[in-house]
Scaffold this motif. Structure first.
Motif, PDB file in Angstrom:
ATOM      1  N   SER A  22       0.839  -1.199   0.000  1.00 38.32           N
ATOM      2  CA  SER A  22       0.000   0.000   0.000  1.00 38.32           C
ATOM      3  C   SER A  22       0.874   1.249   0.000  1.00 38.32           C
ATOM      4  O   SER A  22       1.955   1.269   0.587  1.00 38.32           O
ATOM      5  N   ASP A  54      -2.898   5.066  -1.746  1.00 33.92           N
ATOM      6  CA  ASP A  54      -4.032   4.359  -1.139  1.00 33.92           C
ATOM      7  C   ASP A  54      -4.587   5.195   0.005  1.00 33.92           C
ATOM      8  O   ASP A  54      -5.784   5.173   0.274  1.00 33.92           O
ATOM      9  N   MET A  55      -3.676   5.904   0.684  1.00 36.49           N
ATOM     10  CA  MET A  55      -4.082   6.751   1.806  1.00 36.49           C
ATOM     11  C   MET A  55      -3.280   8.044   1.782  1.00 36.49           C
ATOM     12  O   MET A  55      -2.073   8.040   1.548  1.00 36.49           O
ATOM     13  N   TRP A  57      -2.631  11.572   4.127  1.00 31.41           N
ATOM     14  CA  TRP A  57      -2.786  12.259   5.409  1.00 31.41           C
ATOM     15  C   TRP A  57      -2.273  13.673   5.215  1.00 31.41           C
ATOM     16  O   TRP A  57      -1.089  13.877   4.970  1.00 31.41           O
ATOM     17  N   HIS A  65     -11.178  16.233  -2.724  1.00 30.89           N
ATOM     18  CA  HIS A  65     -12.208  15.201  -2.540  1.00 30.89           C
ATOM     19  C   HIS A  65     -12.927  14.851  -3.840  1.00 30.89           C
ATOM     20  O   HIS A  65     -13.376  13.717  -4.009  1.00 30.89           O
ATOM     21  N   LEU A  68     -11.020  11.939  -5.858  1.00 28.89           N
ATOM     22  CA  LEU A  68     -10.584  10.693  -5.228  1.00 28.89           C
ATOM     23  C   LEU A  68     -11.088   9.507  -6.049  1.00 28.89           C
ATOM     24  O   LEU A  68     -12.205   9.523  -6.569  1.00 28.89           O
ATOM     25  N   GLY A  71     -11.558   3.467  -3.355  1.00 32.31           N
ATOM     26  CA  GLY A  71     -10.545   2.802  -2.554  1.00 32.31           C
ATOM     27  C   GLY A  71      -9.522   3.734  -1.937  1.00 32.31           C
ATOM     28  O   GLY A  71      -8.781   3.321  -1.052  1.00 32.31           O
ATOM     29  N   GLN A  72      -9.454   4.984  -2.386  1.00 33.30           N
ATOM     30  CA  GLN A  72      -8.514   5.930  -1.778  1.00 33.30           C
ATOM     31  C   GLN A  72      -9.112   6.471  -0.485  1.00 33.30           C
ATOM     32  O   GLN A  72     -10.298   6.783  -0.418  1.00 33.30           O
ATOM     33  N   VAL A  73      -8.266   6.574   0.540  1.00 32.90           N
ATOM     34  CA  VAL A  73      -8.694   7.017   1.859  1.00 32.90           C
ATOM     35  C   VAL A  73      -7.933   8.284   2.220  1.00 32.90           C
ATOM     36  O   VAL A  73      -6.729   8.384   1.976  1.00 32.90           O
ATOM     37  N   ASN A  75      -7.750  11.580   5.426  1.00 35.82           N
ATOM     38  CA  ASN A  75      -8.020  11.779   6.844  1.00 35.82           C
ATOM     39  C   ASN A  75      -9.022  12.896   7.133  1.00 35.82           C
ATOM     40  O   ASN A  75      -9.138  13.324   8.272  1.00 35.82           O
ATOM     41  N   PHE A  77     -13.182  14.211   6.137  1.00 38.28           N
ATOM     42  CA  PHE A  77     -14.426  14.013   5.420  1.00 38.28           C
ATOM     43  C   PHE A  77     -14.786  15.305   4.711  1.00 38.28           C
ATOM     44  O   PHE A  77     -14.692  16.385   5.293  1.00 38.28           O
TER      45      PHE A  77
END
Length: 166
Positions: A22, A54-55, A57, A65, A68, A71-73, A75, A77
């Motif tokens: 990842s 994948d992530m 921060w 947003h 995206l 599956g992409q994350v 930190n 909303f």
């Protein structure tokens, strides 16, 4: 010619990252987060603006947003300022009073939106009132304990007048 990636799998191949690993991006500092992700076997994409991860921060302002991929994350909303900022939560709690019958003043600390001129005036008034009350309490405590005068006559008189006005 320099090769560019079109997909995360291409990026991984070009950056010698195993396909099963990842990938994360950490923007805006957070060395502890970076250290923790590396310790868990994640691969770091150093390009803060890259779309290959994948992530991610990062501070909320650094999030895109709208673009995206599944599956992409991230930190943060999207659109969560209504409940994740003090002013957003304060205003929403106040607005819920008519709908839910709960008085936010009974469970939520006093708070003000200092960008709003009326709220800023309420804050200043409340600050003066609270300070005047504190002065009068201390004055009475000193009288009860027969201590010396801590405040002059003008300070006590002004504090008393402020409390009478409210």
């Amino acid at each position: 010619a320099m090769k560019t990636a079109r997909h995360l799998s291409d990026w991984k191949r070009l950056n010698c990252c195993p396909q099963s690993t990842s990938v994360f991006i950490c923007a805006g500092g957070y060395p502890d987060f970076t250290k923790a992700m590396l310790a868990r076997g994640w691969f770091q994409n150093e390009d803060k603006d890259s779309r290959f991860f994948d992530m991610k921060w990062a501070p909320a302002a650094a999030m895109d947003h709208d673009n995206l991929l599944p599956g992409q994350v991230v930190n943060h909303f999207h659109g969560s300022r209504e409940i994740t900022t003090k002013v957003g939560l304060t205003l929403n709690l106040r607005n819920c009073l008519p709908m839910c019958g709960a008085d936010p003043d009974s469970f939520y600390p006093r708070a003000y939106d200092l960008y709003d001129p009326l709220e800023r005036a309420d804050f200043a008034l409340n600050f003066k009132f609270t300070k005047a009350q504190a002065i009068l309490r201390e004055f009475l405590r000193n009288i009860d304990s027969q201590s010396g005068m801590t405040f002059g006559y003008d300070v006590v008189s002004t504090s008393f007048k402020i409390c009478l006005r409210l």
